[in-house]
Design an enzyme around this catalytic site. Structure first.
Site: not given
Ligand SMILES: Cc1cc2nc3c(=O)[nH]c(=O)nc-3n(C[C@H](O)[C@H](O)[C@H](O)COP(=O)(O)O)c2cc1C
Length: 303
Positions: A20, A129, A192, A265
């Site tokens: 997300s 979050c 997250n 992500g």
């Molecule tokens: C720009 C951005 C926006 C995000 N928005 C949400 C969100 O709306 N809801 C949510 O549950 N996680 C949100 N996340 C968290 C990601 O879904 C994920 O859990 C987190 O980035 C770790 O994964 P990654 O290291 O692969 O990015 C967001 C992350 C980023 C970088």
């Protein structure tokens, strides 16, 4: 080779989902690959009313990762249902709606709205979050609050599959995971982002207007792996691994420690085709590992 996985009532054709907030509302990524090939599409976190998010600078690059303090900017649930959902390939790929409520009533209302929408495959509850003042991580830091949100959403969402997305910012992730499993969660996703900050030594300014943001990307992968490992050992429901996944090897690392599926992500920002490329690479990787399916490999870490 068959890469199907079951998460609650959902059958995913492969274990690759989009995390997300890093894949827009799905449609933005249509130019980069066939959305129907994805295991599942998890859309940007949605709230009851539209939210502008936090003002100012909201993204900062860091070594091996990035910080964000978006603050859950989104178009609101009704606009999503009208303007985005009809155009997503929901008949072919499950659409998972990530939900954010400021309080329990908001979570309940959101889940009720989605309960009878056949286009929605599952709900992912964001109780993790770090970038909002109300709701978010505060629900995810205490086992009984996490369980309460889960119970309310599960009841209001009727037969929909409910995934609870956990925060890594807790002392005992196993206690939170157990509490949401007991409260009826069909699956747990984690992690997250992790609160962090970046500053400029010359201007003496924080790089994010909000000062503190959430760290994501390869920098957090070892933490995510450890937490997925601990949670997978604690609960009997499927666990979805998230955090720094940027290659097919990373995907199999999470499956090795017990994950049923993964979410990709920040890596989609570096390469918007990555999710599609990883799906194509699954059979070759399975061959290299000498396995015929995911079941025989999941949780098979020599430890
Ligand atoms: C720009 C951005 C926006 C995000 N928005 C949400 C969100 O709306 N809801 C949510 O549950 N996680 C949100 N996340 C968290 C990601 O879904 C994920 O859990 C987190 O980035 C770790 O994964 P990654 O290291 O692969 O990015 C967001 C992350 C980023 C970088």
């Amino acid at each position: 080779m068959n890469f199907k996985v079951k998460i609650g009532n959902l059958v995913l054709k492969n274990p690759i989902l989009t995390a997300s907030g890093t894949f827009g509302y799905g449609l933005e990524f249509e130019p980069f690959g066939d959305l129907k090939k994805l295991g599942g599409i998890i859309v940007k976190g949605l709230s009851l009313l539209p939210r502008p998010g936090n003002p100012g600078d909201r993204i900062a690059e860091t070594p091996c990762g990035m910080l964000n303090s978006i603050g859950l900017e989104n178009i609101g649930i009704n606009a999503f249902l009208k303007e985005k959902l009809p155009y997503l390939p929901w008949k072919h790929t499950p659409i998972v709606v990530n939900l954010y409520g400021e309080d329990l009533q908001e979570f309940e209302k959101l889940a009720k709205i989605l309960a009878n929408k056949e286009e929605i495959g599952a709900i992912e509850i964001n109780i993790s979050c770090p970038n909002v003042k109300k709701g978010g991580m505060q629900f995810g830091q205490d086992p009984s609050s996490a369980a309460r949100v889960c119970e309310i959403v599960k009841k209001a969402a009727e037969s929909k599959t409910v995934i609870v997305k956990l925060s890594p910012n807790v002392v005992d992730i196993k206690a939170i995971a157990k509490a949401v499993e007991d409260a009826g969660a069909d699956s747990i996703s984690l992690i997250n982002t992790i609160p962090g900050m970046a500053v400029n030594p010359y201007t003496r300014m924080p790089k994010l207007t909000n000062i503190i943001g959430g760290l994501s990307g390869p920098a957090i992968k070892p933490i995510a792996l450890r937490m997925v490992y601990e949670v997978a050992q604690t609960v009997n429901i499927p666990v979805i691994g998230i955090g720094g996944i940027a290659s097919v090897e990373d995907v199999f690392e999470f499956i090795l420690v017990g994950a049923h599926a993964v979410e990709i992500g920040s890596a989609s920002f570096t390469n918007p085709k990555l999710v599609f490329e990883i799906i194509k690479e699954l059979p070759t990787m399975a061959k290299k590992l000498g396995i015929r399916g995911l079941n025989e490999y999941r949780g098979s870490l020599y430890a």
